[in-house]
Design an enzyme around this catalytic site. Sequence first.
Site, PDB file in Angstrom:
ATOM      1  N   TYR A   1      -6.047 -12.064  45.595  1.00  0.00           N
ATOM      2  CA  TYR A   1      -5.573 -12.125  46.973  1.00  0.00           C
ATOM      3  C   TYR A   1      -5.894 -10.841  47.728  1.00  0.00           C
ATOM      4  O   TYR A   1      -5.763  -9.738  47.186  1.00  0.00           O
ATOM      5  CB  TYR A   1      -4.060 -12.333  47.001  1.00  0.00           C
ATOM      6  CG  TYR A   1      -3.614 -13.743  46.671  1.00  0.00           C
ATOM      7  CD1 TYR A   1      -4.010 -14.819  47.461  1.00  0.00           C
ATOM      8  CD2 TYR A   1      -2.775 -13.985  45.583  1.00  0.00           C
ATOM      9  CE1 TYR A   1      -3.599 -16.105  47.165  1.00  0.00           C
ATOM     10  CE2 TYR A   1      -2.356 -15.271  45.275  1.00  0.00           C
ATOM     11  CZ  TYR A   1      -2.770 -16.337  46.064  1.00  0.00           C
ATOM     12  OH  TYR A   1      -2.352 -17.604  45.772  1.00  0.00           O
TER      13      TYR A   1
ATOM     14  N   LYS B   1      24.992  -7.386  27.818  1.00  0.00           N
ATOM     15  CA  LYS B   1      24.972  -7.815  29.216  1.00  0.00           C
ATOM     16  C   LYS B   1      23.535  -8.030  29.678  1.00  0.00           C
ATOM     17  O   LYS B   1      22.580  -7.627  28.996  1.00  0.00           O
ATOM     18  CB  LYS B   1      25.663  -6.783  30.100  1.00  0.00           C
ATOM     19  CG  LYS B   1      24.998  -5.415  30.111  1.00  0.00           C
ATOM     20  CD  LYS B   1      25.734  -4.445  31.002  1.00  0.00           C
ATOM     21  CE  LYS B   1      25.018  -3.096  31.041  1.00  0.00           C
ATOM     22  NZ  LYS B   1      25.641  -2.159  31.996  1.00  0.00           N
TER      23      LYS B   1
END
Length: 830
Positions: free
Chosen positions: A724, A498
């Site tokens: 940033y 999965k």
Amino acid sequence: MYTAESISKILKGELMQQTGYPEIEHILLDSRKLLVAETSLFIPLVSERRNAHQYIDELYKKGVSNFIVSEPIAAGLFPKANIILVKNTLQALHTLVAYHRQQFQVPVIGITGSNGKTIVKEWLYQLLEKDYNIVRSPKSYNSQIGVPLSVWQMKPENQLAIFEAGISQPGEMVNLEKIIRPTIGIFTNIGEAHNEGFLNIRQKVNEKLVLFTRSDVLIYCKDYLALNECVNNFHNLVGKREIENDMQLLTWSRKTDADLRVIGIDKNDNHTRIDALYKQEPLFIRIPFTDEGSIENAIHCWALMLWLGKPHDVIQERMDHLGNIAMRLEMKQGINNSSIINDSYNSDLGSLAIALDFLQQQRQHPTRTVILSDILQSGKSEGSLYEEVAGMLEKKGIQKLIGIGKHISREKQSFQKVNAAFYASTEEFLQKVNTADFQNESILVKGARVFQFERIGKLLEQKAHQTILEINLSAIAHNVKAYQAILKPGAKLMAMVKAFAYGSGTYEIASLLQFHGVDYLAVAYADEGVELRRAGITLPIMVMNPEPSSFDAILQWNLEPELYSMNILDLFEESVRYANKTNYPVHIKLDTGMHRLGFESHDVTILAQRLNAEGLFRVQSIFSHLAASEDPSMDAFTQTQAERFAKMSATLQQQLGYAVIRHIANSAAIHRQPELQLDMVRLGIGMYGVDSAGAFQDKLRNVSTLKTTVAQVKRIPAGDTVGYGATWKAGGPSVIATVRIGYADGYKRSLGNGKGQMKIRGKLAPVAGVVAMDMLMLDVTHIPDVAEGDEVIVFGEDLSVQQLAEWAGTIPYEILTGISQRVKRVYYQE
């Protein structure tokens, strides 16, 4: 020529049944690797987990008529078969191949050591192929099974043999020595690999030295002190070790006197010059590598060439042209929705068979294509060689062949059963090929080194982001076997694929698991199961989160839903009835205390009645989830869950009236609570190399390596900021490397400003500033010579995903499943 009758005499076995005298050419140990039924001898090996006698019927129906067995076969069961009964099939394999080896008097080079065996073997082949017809181990076939398969390849036309041998515990090398019987020995080095099977390093050295009991010469490096000491003791114990020959020692050293005394190593422009004294004469070689491993491997090869008496100028010229050795089969995304399997460094029948097995596992595309060069040094006539190749392609379901080379082109009539095209050279193919002709296919690129097929690989590979996730399929297979080895007899294994197989890629992993015989697969949602079915996966697949909107797809693609509530049962019952199905396979989830999904104890009686009504369903399994099986402090709660499950599942099974698979153990519980293995276990994160409990970690291998590259290097003064928000400030003159990965690739933003680190040139470099969407910066001030294009390891063998998860304040599951789909996946098999 071998027949069943002659082999029974060699083995002193009982010829239980003889119906003919077909020539036996191929030894078959794996039913999935059948190539030529008529000339194959199947030897079913028996282990704790698997008894290969169960595949005799399947192979007999496919035309195999020769068998060595250790279990009696009922008379008349296989009327056209030749059957030899022995006590132990593995011993019979060893005895047969040891006899085969004794029929040849050519020089045989045996190679052992902790590292470098395969590289030395392949480089010796490159160095000597012009002088001898050589047979050698395919890939890294050096085990108790790989060595016999290698030595069985010996043919009268061979003038030299090169075989490698590896062991993982005492007593194994005795068998391999009898099979290889090397006349020339090379001991590459001694290190930490496989230490767990030995008391200490000296025991490991002495066990490996057994390979050279009857050798004429042993080549080794004196700088490994334990090795040098053990070799000298071994050399002196002639009578006690039954050494028949007066074995010579040919030593080399960078530190002390030796036959080949290395006096200088100069690395420059991707080449290394090695100066040495041999018999007081100064010599040198140049190799196109600069790493220490390659230097050591090259010196071993140099020593052997000197012992063989090769002229110095010949040695120098050939050493200067040594080529890279691909240690793995690599699968990458290709153009036009194709997959490319790259094996472009050699081409012989043995390695072709291995590559075709890997190609056959790939079911995600409707077409399988092979791009194949001339096969060199086969020892066969061109006609018989390429007829055999054509038979191999047909057996493996190859639809398209592109043959490159004058020899294969001359034999095009052998390939009439495939869609084939031929080119005289790689250059001609590259000039004439239309890449649009390759659409939705699995393509094996397989060529001898001189054909430079890496150029074809680059043409066909999809150009993508330089950040890649490498997935080691061999490591996944190893990890699955590690868990299988501790399962109680009869316990099945369900593999969890999965969430894109924990980030590793769904159908690639499922194909591997199907090939290695797991019993069940589990996915989260139906669309994942549909994708696997479309890719050719035939294993039963449980869907753990079935949604009503997916019920039609579940029924259409024969997927098996988990039912966890009366509401989902009602809805699926309606769909099954509408589709006019009966006895449809389902799995029943019980809630034993995790309180996520599942029926509770008061539901069991009415649930059984509903499941039995109308005959719509057949319960395949009853299961539950453990909440904290990895945590010793929660063992009491785990035990409570187990007791609840035992009671609820027993009641439900009794009322159903038939046997049902029960499972509750996850990866951690498989080894921590072995009593909970029951009828089946669910293997998830452990398959991908992570043991959340920790105790089993040393039995597992790393599967995934996330890597990227340096885009730019900047030098900034003290006080300048990076990234940033200007959150990181240089404390002094600094070197900053910008690398091609960001939070859009799955690298967590929380790892900014020094919380996360990556490896460049073998050293850790902290993240400088915040993590941006596509890029981030590393402080590499302390790492010399970092340059644009350098490889950067985000996590892998030497920087674990567990460590990265710890820095990020999360768990490995989240790291692995969070890797973006834009990150290119590269699958490889060792």
